[in-house]
Design an enzyme around this catalytic site. Structure first.
Site, PDB file in Angstrom:
ATOM      1  CG  HIS A  78      -0.066  -0.203   2.489  1.00  0.00           C
ATOM      2  ND1 HIS A  78       0.173  -1.448   3.040  1.00  0.00           N
ATOM      3  CD2 HIS A  78       0.638   0.677   3.228  1.00  0.00           C
ATOM      4  CE1 HIS A  78       0.973  -1.311   4.083  1.00  0.00           C
ATOM      5  NE2 HIS A  78       1.279  -0.042   4.218  1.00  0.00           N
TER       6      HIS A  78
ATOM      7  CG  HIS B 249       8.244   4.671  -0.388  1.00  0.00           C
ATOM      8  ND1 HIS B 249       8.175   5.672   0.559  1.00  0.00           N
ATOM      9  CD2 HIS B 249       8.462   3.517   0.295  1.00  0.00           C
ATOM     10  CE1 HIS B 249       8.365   5.148   1.755  1.00  0.00           C
ATOM     11  NE2 HIS B 249       8.534   3.845   1.625  1.00  0.00           N
TER      12      HIS B 249
END
Length: 191
Positions: free
Chosen positions: A42, A129
């Site tokens: 995620h 990220h």
């Protein structure tokens, strides 16, 4: 309970990330990689650590209010990098996300809203990220995989997603790896 706030990914992106990890050996424990299970990947906005039920309710209310101020937008997941960097003993292999500005705006809104609840602001600058793998130890196989990642002929692309919500997750650490569950789901305003 151990918690974090993140943007969920779609099934296609999870699949693309799984294929990439498999093709590039990031799921090889023999080479020191501890890959994140594809379904657990995620885009983390803020790691909260241990909080209690009362704090979780307050955080959920703050996120509900905040999420109504955002509009859905498209983000692309592309590129590959390492923390701290490729040359100085990389510890984490990651995928980048863009555009940066709306993601940073969401992060800043969360950081400010939670600071009002007494939760410390992050000291490190936000760098959107997805963590693919952590490196536990280095051997010749690790070094070879890292060289290949550094020298990919083109920047890998993992797909596009509609960023239209933020979730508060609970993380339970088990011997087989963490298990995540959604404590609260906060869709953005459609208008």
């Amino acid at each position: 309970m151990r918690t974090f706030i993140a943007i969920p990914l779609n099934a296609e992106i999870h699949q693309n990330l799984a294929v990439f990890c498999r093709e590039h050996g990031l799921n090889s424990r023999d080479h020191g990689f501890r890959s994140v299970k594809p379904e657990n990947i995620h885009l983390t906005l803020k790691f909260l650590g241990e909080i209690d039920q009362s704090q979780a309710k307050k955080i959920s209310l703050a996120l509900a209010e905040l999420s109504s101020q955002f509009r859905p937008f498209s983000a692309r997941l592309k590129g590959i990098g390492a923390f701290p960097n490729w040359k100085n003993h990389p510890r984490v292999i990651w995928v980048g996300a863009e555009p940066l500005e709306p993601l940073k705006t969401i992060f800043q809104g969360i950081d400010q809203a939670l600071a009002r609840l007494g939760i410390a602001s992050d000291r490190k600058p936000f760098s959107p990220h997805l963590t693919l793998a952590r490196i536990s130890f280095v051997n010749p196989g690790t070094e070879q995989a890292i060289r290949q990642l550094q020298n990919l002929p083109h920047e890998p692309e993992f797909g596009e997603l509609t960023v239209d919500r933020i979730n508060l997750y609970r993380s339970v650490l088990l011997p087989g790896g963490p298990v995540y569950s959604i404590l609260s789901n906060h869709p953005f305003s459609a208008q």
